[in-house]
Design a protein around this motif. Structure first.
Motif, PDB file in Angstrom:
ATOM      1  N   GLY A   1       0.702  -1.279  -0.056  1.00  0.00           N
ATOM      2  CA  GLY A   1       0.361   0.024  -0.116  1.00  0.00           C
ATOM      3  C   GLY A   1       0.639   1.367   0.079  1.00  0.00           C
ATOM      4  O   GLY A   1       0.139   2.165   0.529  1.00  0.00           O
ATOM      5  N   THR A   2       1.567   1.116  -0.239  1.00  0.00           N
ATOM      6  CA  THR A   2       2.699   2.064  -0.055  1.00  0.00           C
ATOM      7  C   THR A   2       3.649   2.918  -1.726  1.00  0.00           C
ATOM      8  O   THR A   2       3.096   1.493  -2.436  1.00  0.00           O
ATOM      9  CB  THR A   2       4.419   1.783   1.143  1.00  0.00           C
ATOM     10  OG1 THR A   2       5.580   1.140   0.823  1.00  0.00           O
ATOM     11  CG2 THR A   2       3.777   1.999   2.764  1.00  0.00           C
ATOM     12  N   TRP A   3       4.127   4.038  -1.261  1.00  0.00           N
ATOM     13  CA  TRP A   3       5.132   4.452  -2.552  1.00  0.00           C
ATOM     14  C   TRP A   3       6.985   4.526  -2.107  1.00  0.00           C
ATOM     15  O   TRP A   3       6.603   5.057  -1.398  1.00  0.00           O
ATOM     16  CB  TRP A   3       4.010   5.460  -2.833  1.00  0.00           C
ATOM     17  CG  TRP A   3       2.719   5.606  -4.315  1.00  0.00           C
ATOM     18  CD1 TRP A   3       2.790   4.896  -4.814  1.00  0.00           C
ATOM     19  CD2 TRP A   3       1.464   5.064  -3.114  1.00  0.00           C
ATOM     20  NE1 TRP A   3       1.844   4.800  -5.763  1.00  0.00           N
ATOM     21  CE2 TRP A   3       0.664   5.146  -4.462  1.00  0.00           C
ATOM     22  CE3 TRP A   3       0.778   5.119  -2.176  1.00  0.00           C
ATOM     23  CZ2 TRP A   3      -0.585   5.132  -3.922  1.00  0.00           C
ATOM     24  CZ3 TRP A   3       0.139   5.396  -2.079  1.00  0.00           C
ATOM     25  CH2 TRP A   3      -1.168   4.936  -3.018  1.00  0.00           C
ATOM     26  N   GLY A   4       7.327   4.583  -3.358  1.00  0.00           N
ATOM     27  CA  GLY A   4       8.388   4.711  -2.642  1.00  0.00           C
ATOM     28  C   GLY A   4       9.502   4.587  -1.291  1.00  0.00           C
ATOM     29  O   GLY A   4      10.023   5.562  -1.362  1.00  0.00           O
ATOM     30  N   GLY A   5       9.468   3.178  -1.600  1.00  0.00           N
ATOM     31  CA  GLY A   5      10.781   3.300  -0.096  1.00  0.00           C
ATOM     32  C   GLY A   5       9.565   1.905   0.829  1.00  0.00           C
ATOM     33  O   GLY A   5       9.947   1.497   1.172  1.00  0.00           O
ATOM     34  N   GLY A   6       8.673   1.835   0.293  1.00  0.00           N
ATOM     35  CA  GLY A   6       7.885   0.636   1.523  1.00  0.00           C
ATOM     36  C   GLY A   6       7.843   0.950   3.230  1.00  0.00           C
ATOM     37  O   GLY A   6       7.642   0.413   3.797  1.00  0.00           O
ATOM     38  N   THR A   7       7.843   2.585   3.235  1.00  0.00           N
ATOM     39  CA  THR A   7       7.882   3.301   4.253  1.00  0.00           C
ATOM     40  C   THR A   7       6.163   3.543   4.820  1.00  0.00           C
ATOM     41  O   THR A   7       6.240   4.401   3.219  1.00  0.00           O
ATOM     42  CB  THR A   7       8.533   3.759   5.439  1.00  0.00           C
ATOM     43  OG1 THR A   7       7.794   4.353   6.006  1.00  0.00           O
ATOM     44  CG2 THR A   7       9.071   4.767   4.217  1.00  0.00           C
ATOM     45  N   VAL A   8       5.232   3.516   5.416  1.00  0.00           N
ATOM     46  CA  VAL A   8       3.990   4.609   5.625  1.00  0.00           C
ATOM     47  C   VAL A   8       4.492   5.425   5.711  1.00  0.00           C
ATOM     48  O   VAL A   8       3.149   5.961   6.219  1.00  0.00           O
ATOM     49  CB  VAL A   8       2.621   3.527   5.726  1.00  0.00           C
ATOM     50  CG1 VAL A   8       2.376   2.232   5.961  1.00  0.00           C
ATOM     51  CG2 VAL A   8       3.306   3.758   7.609  1.00  0.00           C
ATOM     52  N   SER A   9       5.529   5.884   6.544  1.00  0.00           N
ATOM     53  CA  SER A   9       5.569   7.562   6.543  1.00  0.00           C
ATOM     54  C   SER A   9       6.155   8.451   5.327  1.00  0.00           C
ATOM     55  O   SER A   9       6.192   9.639   5.726  1.00  0.00           O
ATOM     56  CB  SER A   9       6.970   8.146   8.102  1.00  0.00           C
ATOM     57  OG  SER A   9       8.083   7.757   7.277  1.00  0.00           O
ATOM     58  N   GLY A  10       6.043   8.036   4.929  1.00  0.00           N
ATOM     59  CA  GLY A  10       7.196   9.170   3.520  1.00  0.00           C
ATOM     60  C   GLY A  10       6.108   9.381   2.913  1.00  0.00           C
ATOM     61  O   GLY A  10       4.951   9.792   2.801  1.00  0.00           O
ATOM     62  N   TYR A  11       6.659  10.799   2.493  1.00  0.00           N
ATOM     63  CA  TYR A  11       5.726  12.396   1.749  1.00  0.00           C
ATOM     64  C   TYR A  11       4.787  11.674   0.647  1.00  0.00           C
ATOM     65  O   TYR A  11       4.009  12.031   0.210  1.00  0.00           O
ATOM     66  CB  TYR A  11       6.435  13.563   2.139  1.00  0.00           C
ATOM     67  CG  TYR A  11       6.433  13.953   3.304  1.00  0.00           C
ATOM     68  CD1 TYR A  11       4.752  15.326   2.784  1.00  0.00           C
ATOM     69  CD2 TYR A  11       7.130  14.143   4.162  1.00  0.00           C
ATOM     70  CE1 TYR A  11       4.821  15.756   4.119  1.00  0.00           C
ATOM     71  CE2 TYR A  11       6.700  14.855   5.733  1.00  0.00           C
ATOM     72  CZ  TYR A  11       5.555  15.572   5.402  1.00  0.00           C
ATOM     73  OH  TYR A  11       5.431  16.483   6.759  1.00  0.00           O
ATOM     74  N   LEU A  12       5.993  10.358   0.016  1.00  0.00           N
ATOM     75  CA  LEU A  12       5.254  10.523  -1.207  1.00  0.00           C
ATOM     76  C   LEU A  12       4.083   9.472  -1.081  1.00  0.00           C
ATOM     77  O   LEU A  12       3.769   9.514  -2.331  1.00  0.00           O
ATOM     78  CB  LEU A  12       6.276   9.257  -2.023  1.00  0.00           C
ATOM     79  CG  LEU A  12       8.021   9.665  -2.555  1.00  0.00           C
ATOM     80  CD1 LEU A  12       8.777   8.382  -2.525  1.00  0.00           C
ATOM     81  CD2 LEU A  12       7.384  10.591  -3.767  1.00  0.00           C
ATOM     82  N   ASN A  13       3.856   9.119  -0.400  1.00  0.00           N
ATOM     83  CA  ASN A  13       3.031   8.328   0.111  1.00  0.00           C
ATOM     84  C   ASN A  13       1.546   9.966   0.210  1.00  0.00           C
ATOM     85  O   ASN A  13       0.996   9.163  -1.010  1.00  0.00           O
ATOM     86  CB  ASN A  13       2.456   7.869   0.990  1.00  0.00           C
ATOM     87  CG  ASN A  13       3.346   6.332   1.669  1.00  0.00           C
ATOM     88  OD1 ASN A  13       3.217   5.124   1.018  1.00  0.00           O
ATOM     89  ND2 ASN A  13       4.276   6.786   2.606  1.00  0.00           N
TER      90      ASN A  13
END
Length: 428
Positions: A329-341
């Motif tokens: 469910g994430t974008w750009g690196g696999g972390t749900v905290s990143g701004y790319l989400n």
């Protein structure tokens, strides 16, 4: 939507109205609208009058009632008498109430409380918070011929005040452009304006001969831009536009010609194969390069949305952004905290009015993101770990959840309706 519907007006009129609304107090949901969404004063109450938990697949009431208040105390400061004050560090304090106030911390928390519908301040607290945030302004930068601080057409060594500055040890990126835009937006959410004009930005905006030399390198990522991809350049580009739009009560007329020209220039330079502002170098890099383009294009699209300017090739953009979501469910690196989400979710959802048939795919994308994110947000240790004990990192998943909740409210359960702060102060 937080503002009155303004469809049917001409494009120039829509832009002027946006600027006029922006320099006034940010729009608010009415009580009637809140009740219709199930969040009004009488909504969610049991027969005993106690607050009943809303029902939805992704329940954030634990975050609202327990995690967020405890999280705020880790960053908030106390005065010498031990009273809590509206000042915040950007990293969690080792000793509760004791730390160094920072411009990012105090601005990020404004965005977080506005987004979660908890920026309910007394007049005194609102004034004190705005005054504290304003105290970080009026840093001076010097224009040099090097790419770091490009000032086209301006003499080398010329100094310009009006920027915000970081405190020693405070981390940032693309400075002082980014922090100046965010602090300006924090001031607007508090109902205020920056106390000092940004002399460089205003000189650019009021001198037509500087428009293209300033903007073209940033949009096209030229060697003299001082940034290596559009993700970095967009922070500088939209930081300029946002700071001008939120500069003062007369910004609607003072800077409208420049902001309208900038909107047109951005539209004319969108890459038609991606729907993004994307260099050939980044396109050739594949997925990592496309994430650079997606992240930078969020800032540009946020500005165009605020200017009521349609996004060209938005179906192409929407399809690409949906395809870049990872299985978790994430974008750009696999972390749900990143701004790319939030970058991706915003560009997917805001393209729905012209692509309503994509709503099921957009809903499924939000559902996947929320399934991964919400359980982490609902406990303090996991939320702190997720966001690296940073106010700026914390603002990202909160904004992403708010954007999903705006378009698919039945997916998210909250005590109060969350709202995307960029709709009222367009910079994150």
């Amino acid at each position: 939507s937080f503002c009155p519907h303004m469809g049917g007006l001409g494009r120039a009129t829509m832009r002027w109205l946006w600027l006029a609304l922006l320099v006034g107090m940010p729009c608010r949901l009415t009580a009637v609208a809140a009740q219709r969404r199930g969040h009004g004063p009488s909504a969610g109450l049991s027969r005993s009058g106690m607050l009943a938990a809303p029902t939805a697949p992704h329940d954030l009431t634990s975050f609202e009632r327990t995690v967020l208040p405890a999280w705020l105390r880790l960053f908030q400061l106390q005065d010498a008498s031990g009273h809590w004050i509206p000042q915040f560090a950007s990293s969690a304090n080792a000793i509760p109430g004791r730390g160094n106030a920072s411009v990012y911390g105090s601005s990020d928390v404004v965005h977080i409380l506005f987004t979660t519908n908890r920026l309910n301040l007394t007049a005194g607290s609102q004034t004190a918070w705005a005054a504290h945030l304003a105290g970080f302004q009026n840093a001076t930068i010097s224009c040099w011929s090097s790419p770091k601080v490009p000032c086209p057409g301006i003499a080398t060594g010329t100094e310009f005040p009006g920027f915000w500055s970081l405190r020693p040890g405070e981390k940032g990126g693309w400075e002082p452009w980014h922090v100046t835009g965010e602090a300006s937006s924090g001031m607007r959410l508090l109902g205020g304006y920056p106390p000092h004009p940004n002399v460089l930005y205003e000189r650019i905006a009021t001198n037509r001969s500087l428009w293209l030399p300033t903007i073209e390198p940033l949009v096209k990522v030229l060697p003299n831009a001082g940034c290596s991809n559009f993700h970095g350049c967009a922070h500088k580009l939209v930081g300029l536009a946002a700071s001008l739009a939120m500069a003062n009560a007369t910004a609607a007329t003072d800077f409208a010609p420049f902001l309208s020209w900038l909107a047109d220039y951005l539209v004319a330079n969108v890459d038609n194969t991606t729907g993004l502002w994307c260099t050939e170098v980044d396109k050739a890099r594949g997925t990592p390069g496309l994430f650079n383009c997606l992240g930078g294009s969020f800032a540009a699209h946020l500005f165009l949305h605020a200017m009521k300017t349609p996004w060209p090739y938005n179906r192409t953009l929407q399809t690409l952004a949906l395809s870049l979501q990872a299985p978790n469910g994430t974008w750009g690196g696999g972390t749900v905290s990143g701004y790319l989400n939030v970058d991706a979710i915003y560009q997917i959802t805001r393209s729905l009015p012209t692509n309503p048939d994509q709503a099921p795919a957009a809903r499924a994308a939000c559902d996947r993101y929320l399934a991964n994110t919400v359980p982490i947000m609902n406990t303090l240790p996991s939320f702190l770990a997720l966001t690296k004990a940073s106010t700026h990192e914390a603002a990202a998943p909160i904004a992403a959840v708010a954007e999903c909740a705006k378009w698919f409210p039945d997916l998210v359960a909250t005590d109060r309706p969350w709202r995307f702060s960029g709709d009222s102060a367009p910079f994150l």
